[in-house]
Design an enzyme around this catalytic site. Sequence first.
Site, mmCIF file in Angstrom:
data_model
loop_
_atom_site.group_PDB
_atom_site.id
_atom_site.type_symbol
_atom_site.label_atom_id
_atom_site.label_comp_id
_atom_site.label_asym_id
_atom_site.label_seq_id
_atom_site.Cartn_x
_atom_site.Cartn_y
_atom_site.Cartn_z
ATOM 1 N N ASP A 264 10.160 15.451 -12.043
ATOM 2 C CA ASP A 264 11.507 15.768 -11.582
ATOM 3 C C ASP A 264 12.410 16.100 -12.775
ATOM 4 O O ASP A 264 12.330 15.456 -13.822
ATOM 5 C CB ASP A 264 12.047 14.542 -10.830
ATOM 6 N N GLU B 53 9.645 20.473 -12.489
ATOM 7 C CA GLU B 53 10.809 21.181 -11.978
ATOM 8 C C GLU B 53 11.715 21.570 -13.144
ATOM 9 O O GLU B 53 12.314 20.697 -13.770
ATOM 10 C CB GLU B 53 11.569 20.261 -11.013
#
Length: 555
Positions: free
Chosen positions: A256, A292
Site C-alpha cells: 500500500d 501501489e
Amino acid sequence: MRKGIKKLLNITLIAAMTMSIATGCGKKNDTKSNIASDENKQLSIEELAWDGSRADETVIDDKYGSCYQVFVYSFCDSDGDGIGDFKGLESKLDYIKDMGFDSIWMLPINQAGSYHKYDVIDYYSVDKEYGTMEDFESLVKSCDEKGIDLYMDFVINHSSIVNQWFKDASSYIKTLGDDKEIDYAECPYAEYYNFAKSNTSLAGYSKVPGTKNWYYEARFAVNMPDLNLESENVRKEIEKIAKFWIDKGIKGFRLDAALHYSEGNNDKSTESLKWFCDYVYSVNPDLYIVAEVWDASNTIAKFYESGIDSLFNFPLADKGGLVIKNVLGAGNGSCGTKIGSTLSKLDEAYRASNENYIDGLFISNHDTGRAAGFLARVEDKIKMAAGIEMMLSGKAFVYYGEELGMSGSGDDRNKRAPMYWTEDSNAQGMTKGPQGYEVQEHKFGSLLTQSENANSIFNYYKKALHIRNKYPEIARGTQKSIDQIDSQNGNVFALEKNYNDDKINIIFNVNKESVTLDISSIDGVVVDYLTTTDELPILNEKQMTIPAYGIVVIK
Ligand code: CA
C-alpha cells in the site's frame, strides 16, 4: 464443392453451438453472422465454441495470470454476523477458481481500528472480525490445495496510532517537553516514526497529544502515523513480520502507498521499495510483489528501478485512464489508436527501468470506484473494458463484483459494498457492508441471475479469462501495436504478442458499430473471439468484419 459443403456445415454447427451458449434459444439464425473461413484461415468448431471446460487451458506456475481482489469484510459471511470472514472466503474459492483466477489479493487482514483495516494495530495478528488464526491457516491450506496463490495487503507506509510502537514512542515524546531532544537509546520506538519539534504547525504532520511543540508525520489521517522506513531498525522489524506471513503460507504482498514511503522523495521511496523486494525475493524468488504507486507513468517507471515484479498501471485505470476513457468515447474515431500507441509507450518506459516487469493491469479497485459507474452503466462498454484488460500482457487484477458490473461510487464505503451473490440481502453468506454505506442499486443482477444468462457480464468475464488462460502469449508475450490495422479505422487497435516461439494477434473494435478491415497483413487463423452479444465476427477472404465492441484472436 465439397469444401463448400464442409464450410456450410461448420458454419451451421458453429451457429448452433454458439446460439446455445450465447442465448439458449434460437432468436437469430443468420449464417452471415458467423465466422466464415477461406482456405488459409480454416476454422473449426472445436477452436471456436467454448463449452465452459477449462481442459484446454495452459497452467503455468509463474507470476503472470490473473488475480481476484477481495475485500474480506464485504465478500462472504460464514457465521451470520454480517461481516465477511476467512471461512466465508474459503467457501468461495471454487467460485474464484472456476472464474479463471489463479491468485487472490486480500485487502488488509491484520488487527486494525477501522473497517477497512489500513490502520494496523498488530502486524502479527488477524483481525477478530475475520476469524481466528486457525481460520486463516485453513484458508491458506485450501488455497494451496486448489492451486490459488494468496497475497496479503502489506501496509507499511503507516501504522495505527494505537499500535504499541506508536503508543510507546508518543508516551516518551511527551516526557521531553520543550527542551529535550529525542534520545533513541532511551526509546527505540521513537525512531519508528517521524517526529519533529516545531513552533508552528507542519504540513502533513499532526500534534502529539499532550505536547506543546511535538508533531508526528501522518499524511493519510491523524490516526495513521507514517512509519520511518529509512530506519534500519524499522526495516528489521518489517522483515520479521514479512517472514512471519511467508511462513504462514502467503505467496505474495500488495504494498500500500509505496509512493509515500518517503513523502515527496521518489529516490528514497524507491530505495525503500528495493530493500523490501530484495528481502522478500531473498527468502524465495517465487514470491510475488505488487505495489501501489498512484501516479503518472514517469513516476511508475522510476519505481520499477526497485526491481519489483509489478506496479499497478494507474494510467490505464480509473475513469480518466486509457481503457475507460477510450471505451467511454467509443466511436469517436480515435479510440483504438490511442490505446495501441499509448500501451507501447508505457511498455517502453517501464521496461527501461525493469526489463522483467510484469504489468499490474486493472481498471478499478477499492479506491477508484467501479467500472459500471465510469461507463454510464452501459453493458457493452463494461464488457469491452474488461475484454481489453484481459487481453493485455501482464497480470490482470479484477476487483470483486466487477464481474457482475456492480455499482459503487462516491464515498469509499460505497465502493466496498457487499458482494452481490443474490438479490436476497438476507441470504446466507451475504454481508451487511461497511457501516454507513449507501445501498447500491446494481443494474445487472446478482451472481445468481447472471450465471443463468449466457450473455451476462459474468459469463463475458469467464470467457475472457478462459481465453487469457488458454494462450500463454496473451499474458506473457511482449506486446506491440500493429499499425497496419490501426491505420484502417481509428476505432480499432491491434496487438501482436510474441512469447517463446509463439505469436498471437488480437484485434479490438472499440466502437458501437461493426467494422470491416483488411487483415491480410496478419498471419494465422481466427482461434477465438469475444463479443458482447451473440453476433459473431465474419471473415470473408481477407476482409474481417468485427461486431460492435468485438475482440478477435488470431494465431
Ligand atoms: Ca462473519
